[in-house]
Design an enzyme around this catalytic site. Structure first.
Site, PDB file in Angstrom:
ATOM      1  N   ASN A   1       0.817  -1.208   0.000  1.00  0.00           N
ATOM      2  CA  ASN A   1       0.000   0.000   0.000  1.00  0.00           C
ATOM      3  C   ASN A   1       0.857   1.266   0.000  1.00  0.00           C
ATOM      4  O   ASN A   1       1.977   1.248   0.504  1.00  0.00           O
ATOM      5  CB  ASN A   1      -0.913   0.017   1.233  1.00  0.00           C
ATOM      6  CG  ASN A   1      -2.119  -0.881   1.065  1.00  0.00           C
ATOM      7  OD1 ASN A   1      -2.716  -0.945  -0.006  1.00  0.00           O
ATOM      8  ND2 ASN A   1      -2.482  -1.594   2.124  1.00  0.00           N
TER       9      ASN A   1
ATOM     10  N   TYR B   1     -13.565   1.604   2.523  1.00  0.00           N
ATOM     11  CA  TYR B   1     -12.750   2.818   2.567  1.00  0.00           C
ATOM     12  C   TYR B   1     -13.534   4.070   2.184  1.00  0.00           C
ATOM     13  O   TYR B   1     -13.086   5.182   2.468  1.00  0.00           O
ATOM     14  CB  TYR B   1     -11.528   2.664   1.650  1.00  0.00           C
ATOM     15  CG  TYR B   1     -10.568   1.625   2.167  1.00  0.00           C
ATOM     16  CD1 TYR B   1      -9.538   1.979   3.037  1.00  0.00           C
ATOM     17  CD2 TYR B   1     -10.703   0.289   1.816  1.00  0.00           C
ATOM     18  CE1 TYR B   1      -8.666   1.028   3.531  1.00  0.00           C
ATOM     19  CE2 TYR B   1      -9.841  -0.673   2.308  1.00  0.00           C
ATOM     20  CZ  TYR B   1      -8.823  -0.308   3.165  1.00  0.00           C
ATOM     21  OH  TYR B   1      -7.971  -1.252   3.672  1.00  0.00           O
TER      22      TYR B   1
END
Length: 428
Positions: free
Chosen positions: A146, A250
């Site tokens: 990420n 998210y």
């Protein structure tokens, strides 16, 4: 065919999840050699030992080796998986903490914390990728590090043979299949957006695995299982039903930003919880009788990643015998016409030994396209800051981010970001 795979970041406590998938799915992905690469020697030996025991329990004859030398470890590899964390959980804890001081969400993949992680990560990943290119020029690089969208864009912009992978889509596929009582292979998602900024606009129940025909079942899912879906996402059920789509978890950082900030101030960082889990896992991994992944690993995050990784690598290397449709992070190239061609999007793609080809998408509704475009602009600025450094570039990226977007706020966040990351940023 016997393949060589390398995992950079192989000392991660998450690696046994991958090993378990490699062992169970060996007919799909025939691995002859697996190299775990990590600078943390003590952790690496613990993970390497457990990997060998998991393979042995499954009567898998793959050879597992460990090294801290990236170039040596990736030499001759058919595929290289990247799952590293520059600065470890300590840096993640900071990413999730100091933005809260400014009233902004503290999160490792979006907002100011996500930018900090990108700045630390991109130069390291590009250095590793260059070593892969020299040692194994034909190897695929599969990025799980990420922020996946920014890291994959960095890799592809530099000309590497790379694709990004996230477990959000396969998680939805598995949960929807469980709700409907069908095999996961019968579920195909109309999944669109960017990494960690996606919506399920449709869910097709296929007539058969790999079929192009089936029926739309998203309305049925929202009607019959809406409360469970809303609980999973921590989003209000009436909003999900009104939108008629399933946002990724998210999206809560955007749709309920201030509420999430207040929650995080009370419960603390996810990094602290993960660090505690990791210490317990390492103790378990040191047990020479342990030869399966422990149940506690399920709380570490990344559910179903091993299955997604096996599917993707098998298709890229041609061991699954054909073309599959998988959700990946790859170059836009006009698929979403409102984005630059070199943007990295997360959509279903046809994947086989010839590469990754994102599938055509119907027009994206303005409610989602606007946010996708804004975050893409931020990601472009974030990548520029990661590659060239400079306070002004960091400020510009923060100012462009939809979760920041104010001059004074971007200025304060820039100062805190640089103060907390100087040891990782050679230019700071």
């Amino acid at each position: 065919m016997s393949l060589k795979l390398a995992i950079v970041g192989g000392g991660s406590t998450y690696t046994p999840e991958l090993i378990d998938g490699f062992a169970r799915l060996r007919d799909t992905l025939p691995i002859g050699e697996l190299v775990l690469i990590d600078p943390a020697a003590e952790r690496l030996e613990l993970i390497g030992g457990l990997a060998r025991r998991i393979f042995a329990r499954q009567s898998h004859d793959a050879v597992v080796t460990t090294t801290s030398d990236v170039a040596a470890g990736v030499a001759g590899a058919d595929a290289v998986l990247l799952q590293l964390r520059v600065g470890g959980q300590a840096a993640r804890n900071e990413d999730e903490t100091w933005p809260l001081e400014c009233g902004c969400v503290g999160q490792e993949t979006t907002g100011a914390g996500g930018l900090a992680k990108a700045l630390r990560t991109v130069p390291v990943v590009l250095d590793i990728a260059e070593q892969v290119r020299r040692a194994s020029p034909d190897a695929w690089i599969v990025d799980f590090t990420n922020p996946v969208g920014i890291v994959t864009r960095a890799l592809q912009t530099a000309g590497h043979k790379a694709v990004g992978l996230c477990n959000v889509a396969i998680g939805f596929q598995r949960r929807f299949a469980a709700h409907l009582g069908v095999a996961p292979e019968l579920i195909r998602l109309d999944h669109v957006g960017l990494n960690h900024l996606t919506w399920e606009r449709g869910v097709t129940l296929l007539d058969a695995p790999g079929s192009d025909s089936g029926r739309e079942v998203l309305p049925e899912l929202l009607t019959s299982y809406g409360p469970q879906i809303a609980d999973d996402l921590l989003l209000p059920l009436p909003v999900i039903r009104r939108l008629g789509v399933v946002p990724s978890y998210y999206l809560r950082y955007f749709y309920q930003h201030d509420l999430v900030v207040e929650e995080l101030k009370v419960k603390g960082s996810r990094a602290a919880a993960v660090a505690a889990i990791e210490q317990e896992l390492l103790t378990m991994y040191a047990d020479p009788t342990l030869d399966t992944k422990p149940a506690l690993l399920g709380k570490r995050g990344g559910a179903f990643y091993s299955e997604a990784a096996v599917q993707l690598i098998a298709s890229l290397l041609g061991t699954d015998g054909g073309t599959s449709v998988q959700v990946v992070n790859t170059r836009n190239d006009g698929i979403l016409p409102f984005l630059p061609d070199d943007a990295v999007i997360e959509v279903p793609a046809a994947v086989d030994a010839d590469g990754v080809r994102p599938l055509a998408q119907r027009p994206v509704e303005p409610l989602y396209a606007g946010l996708i475009a804004a975050v893409t602009a931020y990601e472009q600025l974030a990548l520029d800051a990661a590659l060239r450094g400079g306070r002004d570039r960091v400020f510009d990226a923060l100012l462009a981010h939809p979760l920041v977007g104010q001059l004074e706020l971007a200025d304060r966040l820039t100062d805190r970001l640089l103060a907390h990351n100087r040891e990782h940023l050679g230019w700071a």
